[in-house]
Each structure stands twice: as C-alpha cells, then as structure tokens.
Design a protein around this motif. Structure first.
Motif, PDB file in Angstrom:
ATOM      1  N   GLY A 185       0.830  -1.203   0.000  1.00  0.00           N
ATOM      2  CA  GLY A 185       0.000   0.000   0.000  1.00  0.00           C
ATOM      3  C   GLY A 185       0.858   1.245   0.000  1.00  0.00           C
ATOM      4  N   CYS A 186       0.410   2.285  -0.724  1.00  0.00           N
ATOM      5  CA  CYS A 186       1.135   3.555  -0.753  1.00  0.00           C
ATOM      6  C   CYS A 186       0.727   4.372   0.468  1.00  0.00           C
ATOM      7  N   ARG A 187       1.741   4.826   1.223  1.00  0.00           N
ATOM      8  CA  ARG A 187       1.424   5.615   2.422  1.00  0.00           C
ATOM      9  C   ARG A 187       1.075   7.053   2.060  1.00  0.00           C
ATOM     10  N   GLY A 188       1.365   7.443   0.822  1.00  0.00           N
ATOM     11  CA  GLY A 188       1.054   8.798   0.402  1.00  0.00           C
ATOM     12  C   GLY A 188      -0.400   8.951  -0.010  1.00  0.00           C
ATOM     13  N   CYS A 189      -0.901   7.993  -0.806  1.00  0.00           N
ATOM     14  CA  CYS A 189      -2.234   8.197  -1.368  1.00  0.00           C
ATOM     15  C   CYS A 189      -3.160   7.003  -1.187  1.00  0.00           C
ATOM     16  N   GLY A 190      -2.684   5.907  -0.623  1.00  0.00           N
ATOM     17  CA  GLY A 190      -3.558   4.782  -0.332  1.00  0.00           C
ATOM     18  C   GLY A 190      -3.678   3.736  -1.436  1.00  0.00           C
TER      19      GLY A 190
ATOM     20  N   THR B  16       7.752   2.309  -6.698  1.00  0.00           N
ATOM     21  CA  THR B  16       7.268   3.681  -6.630  1.00  0.00           C
ATOM     22  C   THR B  16       5.786   3.690  -6.975  1.00  0.00           C
ATOM     23  N   CYS B  17       5.029   4.501  -6.269  1.00  0.00           N
ATOM     24  CA  CYS B  17       3.603   4.605  -6.552  1.00  0.00           C
ATOM     25  C   CYS B  17       3.428   5.376  -7.855  1.00  0.00           C
ATOM     26  N   ALA B  18       2.758   4.754  -8.827  1.00  0.00           N
ATOM     27  CA  ALA B  18       2.607   5.398 -10.132  1.00  0.00           C
ATOM     28  C   ALA B  18       1.590   6.527 -10.090  1.00  0.00           C
TER      29      ALA B  18
HETATM   30 ZN   LIG Z   1       0.645   6.793  -3.824  1.00  0.00          ZN
END
Ligand SMILES: [Zn+2]
Lengths: 226, 227
Positions: free
Chosen positions: A29-34, A43-45
C-alpha cells in the motif's frame, strides 16, 4: 469534481477473522495516497511516493534521527538559550539555560509562561524520546488489538505535538527582536537555541520515519475478535 | 475504467490500503460530506466536501495576501517615554543574524513565511485546473506531494503563540503593542484551519488521477476476488 472512491468496507478472510492487510495479501500500500500495488513495485505510479513494505528495516532511520535529536538535546540544555545584559527592570547581566530560564520565570512569579516553557522545552521533548524509542522497540512484536490502538494513539500524539516544541525558539526570537525596539540594551539568543531547534527538527524526522503500520504487524494472525 | 466495487487481489486494482494500519478496503464513490474511515484504526481515509477545491484555492490566495502583508507591515510596536518604535518580521529574524546563528534566521523565516507561501502556491497550481474541470498541470503530482510533505514544517501558528508568550513574559516592562502583521498571522491561523477542514488528500489524488493523469490503467478481472 470527482467523488472519492474510498470504501469503508474491509476485506475479511473469514467472517470473524482478522482484517486482511495489503502486506498479508502480498500487495503493497502507498502511504502517500492509499493506492495498492503488487509487492514488487517500488514507486507509486499515482503519487510518486516510494513504496516501502512495513517491516522493521525501516526502523533504522527512526533510531538514527532519534539519536541525532537526543545528541543535540544535550547542548540545548547545557548552553545558554538567552544572553541578557539588562532586561528592562529585571536587571543584571545573565545567561540562562532552558531550565535556568524556567526557574527565573518562577522567581518573578510568572507561573504561566514558566509552565508553558517547561512543558514545551523539557517535558514534551523528553516524553517524545521515550515514546518514539518505546514504539520502535515494540514495533512488530506480538500485541493485542487493544495494545495496537493505544500505540497508534501514542504515535498520533507524538506526531501532532512534536512541532510545538519549537515554541521556545520563537519566544527567544521575539525577545531578541525587542533590542531593535530600544527596549533592552542587549539580548541575544545563545547557542542552545540552534541546538534546540535542530533537536526538535531531528525528532520530528524520527517520528515521520516511523511506519505506524508496524504497530499492527504484531497482531496474531488468528484472533477471535478484531 | 473499472466498474465500481470490483477489485483484483493480484494487482491491487480497486483496493485501498490504510496508511496507518495497512487494512485493505474496497474503493467506492463517496458523496460530498461523507467520511470514509478505516474499519480497523478509524483514521479518516477520505472526506470529500462540496466545492472544496474552489474554497481551498480561495483560502490559499487569502493566506498568500496575509503573508505578504505580514512581511511589510510592522509586527511589534513599542511606546515608552513618548518614544515610539516598531519592528517588522525581518527585524525579528535579524535578531539572529549574527555569526553562527545565521542559519537559525534562515530557518525561522522559512518556517514562518517561506513554507506557508510555497504551500499556498503549490495548492493553487494543483487545484486551479481541477476546480474548472480541466486536466491537471504538468507537475501537479509533484506539486501536491511536495505540499503534503511540507505541511508539518510550516509553523506560522506556533510562531503566533510564541510571540504571545514572549509578550506575556515582558508584560509590565513597557507598553508593547501588536502591529498589523501580528494580526495578519492570527488571521492566517484561521485561514489554515479552514483550509485543513476542506483538504482531503486522497480526494485530491483521486481528482488528479481522474483529471487526465490516468496512471493507473490496470484492468481488474471481473468477478474475481475474495468472498
Ligand atoms: Zn501513492
């Protein structure tokens, strides 16, 4: 404007089983945007944030920043925060440390300011060192759901309160600025002001490096009530 | 586009992970005013508000105006023995400008003026096209991520409380009055608080994504998944 597409339903393994986490599902899970990605992604795309798995390796950064914050907290207390030649009627030339300043304020009956400075500069920083060190020590270790909620609450308090320790640095800045008003002959911030500001900044970085998802890693895989 | 409520446990499409506890949730559309909370740790996952983007833009512009005003108007004024004097924020910062304390001056100015201004600009840059239903600008993703990263380092409200404390500390020694710049900072606290109420980071990420920066083109396998 688009609606937000967050769900409020969790995926459960079984009816009364534990909550399925991204990690347990082999996802990340991305901690920046979920957003949720396959485990191999780095890296979260969507938001560009680095995808970090919730494991104890990430605690190294927490400990490093915490140590830096603690190291700078020592000179912050040993050196003078404020060097005063004459402060209006308060008189005399003095150099006061953080603690000395609190004592001085009490001496002049200024209980309120003394209380705030003591809380923001001594109780909160020391409490934060202990809280972060404890959270990092128990992260990922076995815990009950009840423990996990308390640890998360502690983390949120630390995260919220951290920046407020900077208040004493601002007080010193304003007092020093009074020189410009011809109010006092000479008043200067001491080296402790820099050390204290750095200590607060490093401790904030330490708290930010802590991954709260680790709090939940220690929960047993099978529990009756989640 | 995937249809609502479908998800794929092998790619993560259609799923949302709580940033606090990693619990998985199925995405679905929220009405403005609704709040999505994590089922496990209760953290707010999303809280869309009607007209939020326009309001955040207005509040960011207001904050920018207040900050610029705060730079030029007097911050503190003193009157003693018929002799008046005043200092601006730069005067405050210059108090630290001697020798080894110079970095502290820079850090103070950055945290109380620089970062709040930069965040306002970044938010307008990110949200202005979205509020008009246009595709986001080229660096919107970068701009919004930077704005969120800088959030804890912008310390205007702490500075205001610090100033108030300092004045209580020297109260009675001289008549120090607060200049317009101080009141601008007080107003700034309210503006920031209002802006935070309307800001739901996840809603903005969704809007950036839906507004043309469609980076997530994974197709879920229909009907697959748990349960
Ligand atoms: Zn993200």
């Amino acid at each position: 404007m688009t609606g937000c597409r967050f769900g409020d339903r969790a995926l459960a393994d079984t009816r009364d089983g534990p909550i399925l986490t991204a990690h347990r599902a082999g996802l990340i899970g991305c901690r920046g945007c979920g957003r949720v990605w396959p485990d191999a992604e780095e890296t979260c795309a969507r938001c560009g944030a680095a995808l970090v798995p919730p494991d104890r390796r990430s605690l190294a950064a927490v400990w490093a920043w915490l140590l830096a914050g603690f190291i700078f907290y020592v000179p912050a207390n040993l050196f003078p925060m404020l060097k005063t030649k004459t402060l209006g009627g308060l008189g005399g030339s003095s150099e006061s440390t953080i603690f000395g300043g609190v004592i001085e304020l009490l001496h002049y009956g200024n209980w309120f300011v003394a209380g705030v400075v003591f809380t923001a500069s001594i109780i909160v920083p020391i409490g934060k060192f202990i809280a972060i060190a404890w959270l990092a020590t128990v992260a990922g270790k076995p815990a009950t759901v009840h423990d996990a909620h308390r640890r998360l609450l502690l983390y949120e308090v630390v995260e919220f309160i951290g920046r407020w320790s900077m208040i004493d640095v601002f007080v010193v800045a304003i007092l020093s600025a009074l020189v410009q008003l011809g109010f006092v002959a000479s008043i200067h911030p001491g080296p402790a002001a820099v050390a204290f500001a750095l200590s607060v900044a490093f401790t904030m970085l330490s708290a930010q490096s802590f991954d709260p998802r680790l709090i939940w890693r220690g929960l047993p895989l099978r529990n009756r009530k989640d | 586009m995937q249809s609502e409520g479908t998800y794929d446990l092998t790619t993560g499409a259609g799923l949302v992970a709580c940033p606090r506890c990693d619990a998985l949730h199925v995405e679905h559309d929220l009405e403005p005013g609704e709040t999505a909370r994590c089922v496990r740790c209760n953290v707010v996952l999303a809280r869309p508000r009607a007209g939020a983007f326009t309001r955040i833009i207005a509040l960011s512009v207001a904050s920018l105006v207040l900050l610029i005003g705060a730079m030029f108007f007097p911050f503190l004024e003193i009157s003693r023995m018929g002799f008046g004097n005043q200092t601006s924020l730069f005067g405050v910062a210059m108090a630290f400008s001697e020798g080894p304390l110079m970095p502290l001056t820079v850090a103070l100015m950055v945290t109380i003026l620089g970062l709040p201004m930069l965040r306002s600009v970044l938010l307008v840059y990110t949200l202005l096209p979205l509020s008009r239903n246009r595709p986001p600008l080229a660096h919107a993703v970068w701009a919004f991520r930077l704005s969120e990263t800088l959030r804890p380092w912008s310390m205007a409200e702490i500075f205001v409380i610090g100033t108030a404390l300092a004045l209580v500390k020297v109260a009675g020694l001289a008549a120090i009055s607060l200049g317009p710049a101080f009141w601008a900072f007080c107003a700034l606290i309210l503006v920031n608080a209002a802006s935070n109420v309307f800001t739901s980071a996840t809603t903005i990420w969704d809007a950036i994504e839906d507004g043309g920066m469609r980076t997530d083109d994974r197709m879920p396998l229909r009907g697959q998944g748990l349960g």
